[in-house]
Design a protein around this motif. Structure first.
Motif, PDB file in Angstrom:
ATOM      1  N   THR A  47     -32.197  25.336  22.909  1.00 22.27           N
ATOM      2  CA  THR A  47     -31.774  26.569  23.581  1.00 22.27           C
ATOM      3  C   THR A  47     -32.941  27.366  24.149  1.00 22.27           C
ATOM      4  OG1 THR A  47     -31.822  27.709  21.437  1.00 22.27           O
ATOM      5  CG2 THR A  47     -29.714  26.783  22.143  1.00 22.27           C
ATOM      6  N   LEU A  48     -34.168  26.914  23.925  1.00 22.76           N
ATOM      7  CA  LEU A  48     -35.344  27.614  24.439  1.00 22.76           C
ATOM      8  C   LEU A  48     -35.598  27.150  25.868  1.00 22.76           C
ATOM      9  CD1 LEU A  48     -37.628  29.611  23.694  1.00 22.76           C
ATOM     10  CD2 LEU A  48     -39.006  27.644  23.047  1.00 22.76           C
ATOM     11  N   TRP A  49     -34.937  27.806  26.789  1.00 20.23           N
ATOM     12  CA  TRP A  49     -35.071  27.454  28.202  1.00 20.23           C
ATOM     13  C   TRP A  49     -36.083  28.383  28.844  1.00 20.23           C
ATOM     14  CZ3 TRP A  49     -29.874  25.854  30.889  1.00 20.23           C
ATOM     15  CH2 TRP A  49     -29.338  24.757  30.209  1.00 20.23           C
ATOM     16  N   THR A  50     -37.230  27.838  29.181  1.00 20.61           N
ATOM     17  CA  THR A  50     -38.273  28.608  29.855  1.00 20.61           C
ATOM     18  C   THR A  50     -38.217  28.330  31.356  1.00 20.61           C
ATOM     19  OG1 THR A  50     -39.886  26.832  29.555  1.00 20.61           O
ATOM     20  CG2 THR A  50     -39.735  28.496  27.804  1.00 20.61           C
ATOM     21  N   MET A  51     -39.017  29.067  32.106  1.00 21.44           N
ATOM     22  CA  MET A  51     -39.040  28.861  33.543  1.00 21.44           C
ATOM     23  C   MET A  51     -39.559  27.470  33.893  1.00 21.44           C
ATOM     24  SD  MET A  51     -40.318  32.582  34.944  1.00 21.44           S
ATOM     25  CE  MET A  51     -40.040  32.127  36.655  1.00 21.44           C
ATOM     26  N   GLY A  52     -40.532  26.989  33.128  1.00 17.82           N
ATOM     27  CA  GLY A  52     -41.038  25.641  33.362  1.00 17.82           C
ATOM     28  C   GLY A  52     -39.965  24.593  33.177  1.00 17.82           C
ATOM     29  N   PHE A  53     -39.132  24.763  32.134  1.00 15.77           N
ATOM     30  CA  PHE A  53     -38.047  23.820  31.889  1.00 15.77           C
ATOM     31  C   PHE A  53     -37.036  23.841  33.027  1.00 15.77           C
ATOM     32  CE2 PHE A  53     -33.731  23.106  30.323  1.00 15.77           C
ATOM     33  CZ  PHE A  53     -33.837  21.828  29.805  1.00 15.77           C
ATOM     34  N   LEU A  54     -36.668  25.044  33.501  1.00 10.17           N
ATOM     35  CA  LEU A  54     -35.686  25.135  34.580  1.00 10.17           C
ATOM     36  C   LEU A  54     -36.236  24.597  35.893  1.00 10.17           C
ATOM     37  CD1 LEU A  54     -33.964  28.593  33.959  1.00 10.17           C
ATOM     38  CD2 LEU A  54     -33.124  26.303  33.440  1.00 10.17           C
ATOM     39  N   THR A  87     -49.819  30.210  29.256  1.00  9.04           N
ATOM     40  CA  THR A  87     -48.544  30.143  28.541  1.00  9.04           C
ATOM     41  C   THR A  87     -47.348  30.253  29.481  1.00  9.04           C
ATOM     42  OG1 THR A  87     -48.763  32.517  28.071  1.00  9.04           O
ATOM     43  CG2 THR A  87     -49.450  30.980  26.353  1.00  9.04           C
ATOM     44  N   MET A  88     -47.486  31.008  30.564  1.00  3.48           N
ATOM     45  CA  MET A  88     -46.389  31.108  31.520  1.00  3.48           C
ATOM     46  C   MET A  88     -46.140  29.775  32.223  1.00  3.48           C
ATOM     47  SD  MET A  88     -44.766  34.102  31.902  1.00  3.48           S
ATOM     48  CE  MET A  88     -44.261  34.218  33.623  1.00  3.48           C
TER      49      MET A  88
END
Length: 293
Positions: free
Chosen positions: A242-249, A228-229
């Protein structure tokens, strides 16, 4: 046999496990170790202009990573979503594995085949399936409306709940098979012995079954957390903008902003965080190792 021959035999016996693991160790080193070192080095390079990176050495990317609310919020969101999805996957997987373990052998193949289904479908196909399930005119809204549970159509698409469900669905099979392997190592007569001694089902579960399967719970949680991470597509496709995860960034810094050092710094923090969770769960396993079947 002389002492020299005995010493040589002892050395060969000690080296045998390492020789057997050597091909796997070489693969891990070449395809994971070296790229990880290169990624770590990239995170210290400079990003001055529109070039992908400029060779150099700076800690500015890590300072920005932990001081900029954009990045800290993304880290917190990723951890929160991953922990919640992993706990849910372990809880559901534990219940399902317990059911399969207690069922007769004739039912086992059916349940195992059902658990294998998500692994036989690509993540993109799974996302398209949720796109037909969550929207206002989707299957979920139609089913709830037909059952009389709601008065008007609802849409759960592009919500954090949709991203949460998608992550649980992706990681659930891994949790199930890990926990089922632990259950298969137990003797079912332990349940009967506990019942014969007068323990109610809840007490049997808490004092007998749960300690014996504790190691499997920790392993299933750590594996789910790793998945999941690192997953990018599912939360990005099902969650809100607005759901910005580390994968997205990471992909944004890599492809949109052409800032490879910052993307590498984010990736390094992600790897360190996952490794820390694995070490922590491993330490908990060692404390309860006597309960592992």
């Amino acid at each position: 046999m002389t002492s020299a021959a005995q010493a040589a035999a002892a050395r060969r016996k000690a080296l045998a496990p390492w020789l057997l693991m050597l091909p796997a160790l070489v693969i891990v080193l070449v395809f994971f170790g070296i790229p990880t070192l290169l990624m770590a080095r990239m995170s210290f390079n400079l990003h001055i202009d529109q070039r992908l990176y400029v060779p150099g050495f700076t800690f500015d990317h890590y300072v920005n990573l932990f001081s900029n609310p954009l990045f800290t919020n993304a880290i917190w969101t990723t951890v929160k979503l991953s922990v919640a999805a992993s706990l849910a996957a372990v809880a559901i997987g534990y219940s399902f594995a317990l059911l399969v373990w207690l069922k007769p052998a004739g039912w086992r193949l059916l349940f195992v085949g059902l658990a294998l289904c998500p692994l036989l479908i690509s993540e993109i196909a799974i996302i398209f399936g949720w796109w037909m399930f969550f929207p206002k005119n989707g299957l979920l809204s139609y089913a709830l409306l037909s059952a009389g549970l709601i008065d008007d159509k609802i849409s759960l698409m592009y919500t954090e709940f949709a991203a949460f469900v998608g992550l649980v669905y992706l990681t659930l099979p891994y949790s199930f098979f890990i926990l089922l392997s632990i259950f298969d190592g137990l003797d079912k007569r332990l349940m009967e012995a506990s019942a014969d001694l007068g323990a109610p089902p809840l007490k049997t579960f808490v004092e007998v079954l749960l300690p014996l399967t504790w190691t499997g719970i920790l392993v299933a949680f750590s594996q789910s957390f790793i998945w999941t991470m690192g997953t990018y597509a599912t939360p990005s496709a099902l969650g809100p903008d607005t759901l910005w995860t580390m994968g997205f960034l990471i992909q944004e810094q890599m492809l949109a902003k052409h800032n490879w050092p910052m993307a590498a710094a984010l990736s390094a923090v992600l790897v360190i965080g996952v490794a820390a969770v694995m070490v922590f769960t491993r330490s908990l396993q060692s404390k309860r190792a006597s309960f592992h079947a």
